[in-house]
Scaffold this active site. Structure first.
Site, PDB file in Angstrom:
ATOM      1  N   LYS A   1       0.867  -1.192   0.000  1.00 24.05           N
ATOM      2  CA  LYS A   1       0.000   0.000   0.000  1.00 24.05           C
ATOM      3  C   LYS A   1       0.893   1.228   0.000  1.00 24.05           C
ATOM      4  O   LYS A   1       1.422   1.634   1.028  1.00 24.05           O
ATOM      5  CB  LYS A   1      -0.866  -0.035   1.267  1.00 24.05           C
ATOM      6  CG  LYS A   1      -2.244   0.572   1.125  1.00 24.05           C
ATOM      7  CD  LYS A   1      -2.299   2.062   0.918  1.00 24.05           C
ATOM      8  CE  LYS A   1      -2.111   2.952   2.114  1.00 24.05           C
ATOM      9  NZ  LYS A   1      -1.955   4.366   1.668  1.00 24.05           N
TER      10      LYS A   1
ATOM     11  N   GLU B   1       9.457   1.835  10.715  1.00 22.33           N
ATOM     12  CA  GLU B   1      10.509   2.820  10.398  1.00 22.33           C
ATOM     13  C   GLU B   1       9.830   4.176  10.433  1.00 22.33           C
ATOM     14  O   GLU B   1       9.065   4.504   9.524  1.00 22.33           O
ATOM     15  CB  GLU B   1      11.094   2.547   9.004  1.00 22.33           C
ATOM     16  CG  GLU B   1      11.638   1.143   8.797  1.00 22.33           C
ATOM     17  CD  GLU B   1      12.936   0.888   9.526  1.00 22.33           C
ATOM     18  OE1 GLU B   1      13.565   1.859   9.990  1.00 22.33           O
ATOM     19  OE2 GLU B   1      13.327  -0.290   9.645  1.00 22.33           O
TER      20      GLU B   1
ATOM     21  N   CYS C   1      13.516  11.365   6.028  1.00 25.35           N
ATOM     22  CA  CYS C   1      13.516  11.077   7.471  1.00 25.35           C
ATOM     23  C   CYS C   1      14.913  11.230   8.066  1.00 25.35           C
ATOM     24  O   CYS C   1      15.064  11.421   9.269  1.00 25.35           O
ATOM     25  CB  CYS C   1      12.992   9.672   7.703  1.00 25.35           C
ATOM     26  SG  CYS C   1      13.886   8.442   6.742  1.00 25.35           S
TER      27      CYS C   1
ATOM     28  N   GLU D   1       9.360  16.715  14.757  1.00 28.76           N
ATOM     29  CA  GLU D   1       9.744  16.555  13.355  1.00 28.76           C
ATOM     30  C   GLU D   1       8.972  17.555  12.490  1.00 28.76           C
ATOM     31  O   GLU D   1       7.745  17.595  12.531  1.00 28.76           O
ATOM     32  CB  GLU D   1       9.441  15.126  12.879  1.00 28.76           C
ATOM     33  CG  GLU D   1       9.958  14.870  11.471  1.00 28.76           C
ATOM     34  CD  GLU D   1       9.596  13.485  10.939  1.00 28.76           C
ATOM     35  OE1 GLU D   1       8.448  13.058  11.105  1.00 28.76           O
ATOM     36  OE2 GLU D   1      10.486  12.854  10.325  1.00 28.76           O
TER      37      GLU D   1
END
Ligand code: NAD
Length: 485
Positions: free
Chosen positions: A173, A248, A282, A387
């Site tokens: 997906k 992750e 990331c 973040e």
């Protein structure tokens, strides 16, 4: 306008809901594709197909699985320009980055795992004269693979390749924001003759089709790359079902610069670490810490180099930075710039969208942001702990090793860190104490596909990459054979 379809049992099909949503090119704010609004009915059909394909695929000779993966890699290479253009239109990233880095890496993922599976081995242990123990590494069954929008095909194939190489079938997906290259990959699977049901790809929203895939009882392994919030939700659903999970997740990575490091190299790489892919990686080094004697010069040079970066039309080969992924994300990133001002920060450059003459007519409504450098913030303020995932960095001075280790470890994330010094002993000492999954010394994003990859703290659970991925996608069984009865 392109129409994306699910890929189930080797065929492209419409969603059970007969509902679609628009995919927007963030650089031009125009609709470029229709995307299936998938739901649990599509998940049931895809998992069913993957289950049916599993017995045969898991027993297919390794050499044949490997051959098919290499054939996929070859077709990715052959269709590189088309895939790169799709990635550029979906995500707003510079075409040259998609073409030169990301699509070749997707091919490399297949090639690497096609070879790695041929060298993967299990273990044997002799118990004196009594018995021999050995381990079997068996594919788990149907793997659920969920990937984000920032490096679409690169990260999707990073999961698909090891899952298939080790004999699993899969339901993938991709992000609803970047579905196109995963769709093109399914065409490639057809072209090379991958047996139906081995790879199925579903499209739609995370909270619908993604959540249904994670919850499905016949999907024992979930490999997820994405945000920490979604990761926590997936863990909540998967843990009581005892599914195998790798997560992750997000990062807020420190880039630590000691005064003895090579200044030119530091500057060049720190700019890349800060702003590559619009800061939407990331692993970006978004918290820069500089030893105080080198701080004034570094700030001056870093700001000058940032101002030289060219933001604009992703199709322009001279552009360094394209559009952010969406208007919504742009607003979120800008809210952090506002927060930085409220928290006492000083914006040294950037802070807003580029001027219209930089963007040109085609991109005048796009989601662009000038690369932004902020100083004078407290290490523990929200801008330094959360973040942002955009072209925004902070720079902070530090006095000594002990202090910067504390600064680096202050964030709740622990994905990666960069460390710049020519003092060998210090490099090893600091690397050992940084709380993260990867430390780069005098470099950034230098990736060897064989190395383990993953995070600690809120950056995730488990490791992917190399043998770690093959271990994740296989269940180990110990067989004990007694020598004499
Ligand atoms: P996201 O978490 O919103 O979505 C990732 C994928 O999961 C998408 O396919 C989405 O549709 C799906 N999803 C979302 N919620 C779900 C749910 N409840 N159940 C099942 N599936 C769900 O992340 P994103 O915005 O696409 O990507 C950006 C994030 O990804 C950033 O936080 C970034 O740091 C992280 N990221 C991490 C790594 C890494 O290797 N650690 C790599 C790239 C990106």
């Amino acid at each position: 306008m392109r129409t994306i379809q699910h890929f189930i049992d080797g065929r492209h099909i419409d969603p059970a809901s007969a509902q679609w949503f628009d995919k927007i090119d963030p650089a031009t704010a125009t609709v470029v594709a229709r995307v299936p609004d998938g739901d649990s009915r599509d998940v049931d059909a895809a998992v069913d197909a993957a289950k049916r394909a599993f017995p045969r695929w898991s027993r297919t000779a390794v050499a044949e699985r490997s051959r098919l993966l290499v054939a996929i890699a070859d077709r990715i290479d052959a269709r590189r320009d088309e895939l790169a253009m799709a990635e550029c239109i979906d995500g707003g990233k510079p075409l040259k980055r998609a073409r030169d880095i990301e699509i070749p890496r997707a091919a490399a993922n297949f090639r690497y795992f096609a070879s790695a599976i041929e060298h993967f081995h299990s273990e044997a242990f002799r118990t004196d004269q009594l018995a021999l123990n050995y381990t079997l590494r068996q594919p788990r069954g149907v793997a659920g693979l969920l990937s984000p929008w920032n490096l679409p095909l690169y990260l999707f194939t990073w999961k698909v390749a090891p899952a298939l190489a080790s004999g699993n079938t899969a339901v993938g997906k991709p992000s609803e924001l970047t579905p196109t290259t995963a769709h093109l990959l399914t065409e490639i699977c057809q072209e090379v003759g991958l047996p139906p049901g081995v790879l199925n790809v579903l499209h739609g929203y995370g909270h619908k089709v993604g959540a249904a895939l994670v919850a499905h009882p016949d999907v024992p392994a979930i490999s997820f790359t994405g945000g920490t919030t979604a990761g926590a939700e997936i863990a909540r659903v998967a843990a009581p079902k005892f599914k195998k999970l790798t997560l992750e997740l997000g990062g807020k990575n420190p880039n630590i610069i000691f005064a003895d490091a090579d200044a030119d190299d530091v500057l060049r790489t720190s700019i890349r670490a800060a702003f590559d892919n619009q800061g939407e990686i990331c692993l970006c080094g978004s918290r820069i810490f500089v030893e105080e004697c080198a701080y004034p010069r570094f700030v001056e040079e870093f700001v000058a180099a940032t101002k030289r970066l060219k933001v604009g039309d992703p199709l322009d080969p001279t552009v360094d930075q394209g559009s952010l992924i969406s208007q919504r994300h742009l607003e979120r990133v800008q809210s952090y710039i506002q927060l930085a001002i409220e928290e006492g920060g000083r914006i040294l450059c950037g802070g807003g969208p580029p001027s219209l003459d930089k963007l040109g007519q085609r991109c005048r409504n796009g989601s662009f942001l000038e690369p932004t450098v902020i100083v004078d913030l407290d290490v523990n303020c929200r801008v330094n702990l959360e973040e942002i995932f955009g072209p925004v960095v902070t720079i902070t001075p530090f006095r000594n090793e002990e202090e910067v280790i504390g600064y680096a470890n202050a964030a709740p994330f622990g994905l990666s860190a960069s460390l710049w010094t020519n003092n060998l002993a210090r490099a090893h000492r600091v690397a050992e104490r940084l709380e993260c999954g990867t430390v780069w010394i005098n470099c950034w994003l230098l990736r060897d596909l064989r190395t383990p990859f993953g995070g600690v703290k809120q950056s995730g659970v488990g490791r992917e990459g190399g043998d770690e991925a093959l271990r994740f996608f296989t269940e180990v069984k110990t067989v004990c054979v007694k020598y004499e009865s």
